[in-house]
Every structure is written in structure tokens, then in C-alpha cells.
Design an enzyme around this catalytic site. Structure first.
Site, PDB file in Angstrom:
ATOM      1  N   CYS A 198     -16.170   2.368   0.566  1.00  0.00           N
ATOM      2  CA  CYS A 198     -14.859   1.463   0.900  1.00  0.00           C
ATOM      3  C   CYS A 198     -14.643   1.296   2.634  1.00  0.00           C
ATOM      4  O   CYS A 198     -14.200   0.792   3.014  1.00  0.00           O
ATOM      5  CB  CYS A 198     -13.773   1.660   0.271  1.00  0.00           C
ATOM      6  SG  CYS A 198     -13.239   3.356   0.164  1.00  0.00           S
ATOM      7  N   ARG A 212     -13.966  -8.213   2.253  1.00  0.00           N
ATOM      8  CA  ARG A 212     -12.235  -7.945   1.875  1.00  0.00           C
ATOM      9  C   ARG A 212     -11.867  -9.431   2.078  1.00  0.00           C
ATOM     10  O   ARG A 212     -10.830  -9.826   1.324  1.00  0.00           O
ATOM     11  CB  ARG A 212     -11.798  -6.895   2.761  1.00  0.00           C
ATOM     12  CG  ARG A 212     -12.404  -5.395   2.182  1.00  0.00           C
ATOM     13  CD  ARG A 212     -11.914  -4.966   0.918  1.00  0.00           C
ATOM     14  NE  ARG A 212     -10.552  -4.943   0.704  1.00  0.00           N
ATOM     15  CZ  ARG A 212      -9.684  -4.011   1.147  1.00  0.00           C
ATOM     16  NH1 ARG A 212     -10.065  -3.021   1.744  1.00  0.00           N
ATOM     17  NH2 ARG A 212      -8.411  -4.101   0.844  1.00  0.00           N
ATOM     18  N   GLN A 249     -10.334  -3.694  -3.196  1.00  0.00           N
ATOM     19  CA  GLN A 249     -11.590  -3.013  -2.714  1.00  0.00           C
ATOM     20  C   GLN A 249     -12.722  -3.633  -3.761  1.00  0.00           C
ATOM     21  O   GLN A 249     -13.600  -3.747  -3.413  1.00  0.00           O
ATOM     22  CB  GLN A 249     -11.536  -1.707  -2.564  1.00  0.00           C
ATOM     23  CG  GLN A 249     -12.797  -1.028  -2.072  1.00  0.00           C
ATOM     24  CD  GLN A 249     -13.179  -1.542  -0.443  1.00  0.00           C
ATOM     25  OE1 GLN A 249     -12.381  -1.503   0.331  1.00  0.00           O
ATOM     26  NE2 GLN A 249     -14.278  -2.037  -0.291  1.00  0.00           N
ATOM     27  N   HIS A 261      -7.360   1.175  -6.317  1.00  0.00           N
ATOM     28  CA  HIS A 261      -7.586   0.268  -5.135  1.00  0.00           C
ATOM     29  C   HIS A 261      -8.245  -1.217  -5.530  1.00  0.00           C
ATOM     30  O   HIS A 261      -9.487  -1.240  -5.122  1.00  0.00           O
ATOM     31  CB  HIS A 261      -8.225   1.058  -4.211  1.00  0.00           C
ATOM     32  CG  HIS A 261      -8.348   0.507  -2.741  1.00  0.00           C
ATOM     33  ND1 HIS A 261      -7.679  -0.637  -2.419  1.00  0.00           N
ATOM     34  CD2 HIS A 261      -9.252   0.672  -1.627  1.00  0.00           C
ATOM     35  CE1 HIS A 261      -7.863  -1.002  -1.200  1.00  0.00           C
ATOM     36  NE2 HIS A 261      -8.849  -0.192  -0.854  1.00  0.00           N
ATOM     37  N   ASP A 312     -16.727   7.836  -1.734  1.00  0.00           N
ATOM     38  CA  ASP A 312     -15.594   7.601  -0.916  1.00  0.00           C
ATOM     39  C   ASP A 312     -15.396   8.814  -0.139  1.00  0.00           C
ATOM     40  O   ASP A 312     -15.833   9.811  -0.678  1.00  0.00           O
ATOM     41  CB  ASP A 312     -14.602   7.032  -1.866  1.00  0.00           C
ATOM     42  CG  ASP A 312     -13.213   6.738  -1.070  1.00  0.00           C
ATOM     43  OD1 ASP A 312     -13.230   6.638   0.324  1.00  0.00           O
ATOM     44  OD2 ASP A 312     -12.311   6.610  -1.737  1.00  0.00           O
ATOM     45  N   ARG A 367       0.927  -1.053   0.094  1.00  0.00           N
ATOM     46  CA  ARG A 367      -0.112  -0.081   0.052  1.00  0.00           C
ATOM     47  C   ARG A 367       0.967   1.137   0.044  1.00  0.00           C
ATOM     48  O   ARG A 367       1.706   1.503   1.007  1.00  0.00           O
ATOM     49  CB  ARG A 367      -0.980  -0.001   1.276  1.00  0.00           C
ATOM     50  CG  ARG A 367      -1.456   1.356   1.223  1.00  0.00           C
ATOM     51  CD  ARG A 367      -2.664   1.313   2.532  1.00  0.00           C
ATOM     52  NE  ARG A 367      -3.861   0.505   1.910  1.00  0.00           N
ATOM     53  CZ  ARG A 367      -5.156   0.596   2.585  1.00  0.00           C
ATOM     54  NH1 ARG A 367      -5.159   1.352   3.326  1.00  0.00           N
ATOM     55  NH2 ARG A 367      -6.018   0.033   1.868  1.00  0.00           N
TER      56      ARG A 367
HETATM   57  N1  NVA Z   1      -9.767   6.941  -1.354  1.00  0.00           N
HETATM   58  C1  NVA Z   1      -9.346   6.391  -0.200  1.00  0.00           C
HETATM   59  C2  NVA Z   1      -9.571   5.161   0.126  1.00  0.00           C
HETATM   60  C3  NVA Z   1      -9.255   4.511   1.403  1.00  0.00           C
HETATM   61  C4  NVA Z   1      -9.524   2.991   1.475  1.00  0.00           C
HETATM   62  C5  NVA Z   1      -7.760   6.787   0.399  1.00  0.00           C
HETATM   63  O1  NVA Z   1      -7.030   6.648  -0.701  1.00  0.00           O
HETATM   64  O2  NVA Z   1      -7.486   7.119   1.454  1.00  0.00           O
HETATM   65  N1   CP Z   2     -11.331   0.018   2.652  1.00  0.00           N
HETATM   66  C1   CP Z   2     -10.108   0.010   3.048  1.00  0.00           C
HETATM   67  O1   CP Z   2      -9.071  -0.231   2.189  1.00  0.00           O
HETATM   68  O2   CP Z   2      -9.839   0.227   4.165  1.00  0.00           O
HETATM   69  P1   CP Z   2      -8.452   0.141   5.020  1.00  0.00           P
HETATM   70  O3   CP Z   2      -7.762   1.666   4.708  1.00  0.00           O
HETATM   71  O4   CP Z   2      -8.868   0.240   6.471  1.00  0.00           O
HETATM   72  O5   CP Z   2      -7.526  -0.714   4.823  1.00  0.00           O
END
Ligand code: NVA
Ligand code: CP
Length: 299
Positions: free
Chosen positions: A257, A285, A132, A129, A217, A102
Site C-alpha cells: 500500500c 487510489r 486501499q 483500511h 506492508d 483517518r
Molecule cells: N499499516 C499501515 C498502512 C499505511 C497506509 C499503517 O497503518 O501505518
Molecule cells: N497507502 C496509504 O494509505 O498511503 P498514505 O498513508 O500516504 O495515505
């Protein structure tokens, strides 16, 4: 031989996507503790950003399958002290069976994958992502069956989740309505590649019309915290409210998400209401990624 990576949904075919979804549904229905296809195998998890769902689902998934997962933060490894990605990828992949990352920059994951001798999974970058979407599509299939030909409305930021919805629309052949404020549109290249399946709207009510699924989101993603105030103004008319849900089909689902901000991108009445499936989506997930791990490591 190059390992199979999962960096974008476009790394799998439509039929592989459907197979992973269906396998996730089966794994959820029937958890056999004796089924341990990843016994003795190790997943390395590199997190530059925070996570609740992703970390726990991958860690639990590996444990269910008899394997184990290592949580690696750049702060505590040589990655954070500037060891080249290429060297790190070669070293880490020589000791584990799969690597999940990540990161902020998408290129961090693609470069890592280039030098990794084992499958690399994108667990969120600033661009995409895909994990997800495995869970979101599993949730849709569980609730309403096949999504081909259906309409999904994305309301909010043209961000990593939005880009993954565009890729999912291409693969699973659903229509995607996107309502984003000016200046926050999705990546042009990703959008153009999806062709006529995707339509842009300049207001959320119109985008919701006829939708079978409404998704949103956060307005400020991880790494954009300093833009929060400015984004609150820009996204002022893009909250998913009961009025927006009322414009969709009566059976429309609501997904997010998570983590969510009630009163910003979604009102509490919607996320905590009867059309919301956000907690099934979060649980999925685990099941969808177990199906993904099996797909990448057991074929
Ligand atoms: N768009 C958000 C998704 C978090 C799971 C981010 O990148 O922070
Ligand atoms: N939706 C998602 O990826 O959640 P986290 O940031 O908690 O992993």
C-alpha cells in the site's frame, strides 16, 4: 434516513464491490473534464495521522468531479481540544456532503458515523483500511482479471491492511494465505468470520506457494513507531524477497500500500522489480475512490 457509510468492506456487497472496481477502471480510461457529478459538493477530510496518497487522491478526486475537499487536522479544530465526537459529527455533517476520517481508534470512525447525517468513509483506522483494498483489487482486475478462486499471500503483520484483505477474500471469494510471526496474528474475530478461505502459515515461503498475488506492508504501522526495534527482530524472516516471489506463480504480482521500507518488509529487488505493481496500485487510489464517491453520493 441513515446515510450509506463505508467503514468496512463489509458495508458493501460483493456485486457493489465489483461495480466500484469496474467503475474505477472506466474512470481511469476516460477522464471527461465535463463530467462533474459532485459540482458544489464538499468532502471534509479529518486526519489524525499522516497521509500522502489518501489525502491527495480524495482531494484530486473531488476536484475532478467539480466538488471540493477540506483538510481538517484535529490540531487545528476543536476536535483536538476535546469537543465531543458526537457534537462534531452533527455539526460537520450539517455543512458538508461527505466526511472522510483517518484515525487511531476504529471506534472514533464508527461513533462519528452514528451521529453523521452524511456518508462517512474510513480512510484508515488501526483496525481497517478498506479504501486501499478498492485500489488493490482494481489493480489486480486490470492486470489479471477476476480474482475469485485465485490465491493471495499476505506476508507480515496481521494489521489493518491484513484485516481488509481478509474481508476482501470473503467478499470476492479468493483464497488468502497469511504468514505472520507469533504475536502478530490478525484479529481473531475477523479471521474466524472468513472461515476456510483463509489459511495461516508460520513461514513466508510456504504461504507464497501457488500465490497469484503477494502483498505486504510495513512492520510498524503509524502509532507503533516505538515498537520498531522489537518488530524488526520479530519480522526478521518475513521480508518479501526474490526467493519468496519465486515460490509464487510465475505471473504473481507484488503489491504494497506504501509507504514502504526497502530492506525491511520488502527487498528493493522485489518492489522495484518487474512483478511489482505498487505505483499503479497507488494511482488507483484516485480512480477507485472517485468510483466510491460516486457510489455513495450520486445513487
Ligand atoms: N499499516 C499501515 C498502512 C499505511 C497506509 C499503517 O497503518 O501505518
Ligand atoms: N497507502 C496509504 O494509505 O498511503 P498514505 O498513508 O500516504 O495515505
Amino acid at each position: 434516513m441513515h446515510p450509506r457509510h463505508f467503514i468496512s468492506l463489509l458495508d458493501i456487497t460483493a456485486s457493489e464491490f465489483r461495480a466500484i472496481i469496474n467503475r474505477g477502471i472506466d474512470l481511469k480510461a476516460d477522464r471527461d473534464p465535463d463530467y462533474q457529478p459532485l459540482k458544489g459538493r464538499v468532502l471534509a477530510m479529518i486526519f489524525e495521522k499522516s497521509s500522502t496518497r489518501t489525502r491527495i487522491s480524495f482531494e484530486s478526486g473531488m476536484a475532478h468531479f467539480g466538488g471540493s475537499a477540506l483538510f481538517l487536522s484535529p490540531r487545528d479544530t476543536q476536535l483536538g481540544r476535546g469537543e465531543p465526537l458526537e457534537d462534531s459529527a452533527r455539526v460537520i455533517s450539517s455543512m458538508v456532503d461527505c466526511i472522510m476520517l483517518r484515525t487511531y481508534h476504529h471506534e472514533t470512525v464508527t461513533t462519528f458515523a452514528e451521529y453523521s447525517s452524511v456518508p462517512v468513509i474510513n480512510a484508515l483506522t488501526d483496525l481497517l483500511h478498506p479504501c486501499q483494498l478498492l485500489a488493490d483489487m482494481q489493480t489486480y482486475f486490470e492486470e489479471h482479471g477476476e480474482i475469485q478462486g485465485r490465491t493471495v499471500a499476505w506476508i507480515g503483520d496481521g494489521n489493518n491492511m491484513c484485516h481488509s484483505y481478509i474481508n476482501a477474500a470473503r467478499l470476492l471469494d479468493f483464497k488468502l494465505h497469511i504468514a505472520c510471526p507469533a504475536g502478530y496474528l490478525p484479529n481473531r474475530e475477523i479471521l474466524d468470520a472468513a472461515g476456510e478461505r483463509v489459511t495461516l502459515f508460520d513461514n513466508a515461503l510456504d504461504a507464497a506457494k501457488g500465490a497469484d498475488l503477494i502483498v505486504t506492508d510495513v512492520w510498524a504501522s503509524m502509532g507503533q513507531e516505538q515498537e520498531q526495534k522489537q518488530r524488526e527482530l520479530a519480522f526478521n524472516n518475513y521480508q518479501v524477497t526474490p526467493q519468496i516471489m519465486a515460490n509464487a506463480r510465475p505471473w504473481a504480482l507484488f503489491m504494497h500500500c506504501l509507504p514502504a521500507h526497502r530492506g525491511e518488509e520488502v527487498s528493493a529487488a522485489v518492489i522495484d522489480g518487474s512483478q511489482s505493481v505498487v505505483f499503479a496500485e497507488a494511482e488507483n487510489r484516485l480512480h477507485a475512490q472517485k468510483a466510491l464517491l460516486e457510489f455513495l453520493l450520486c445513487e
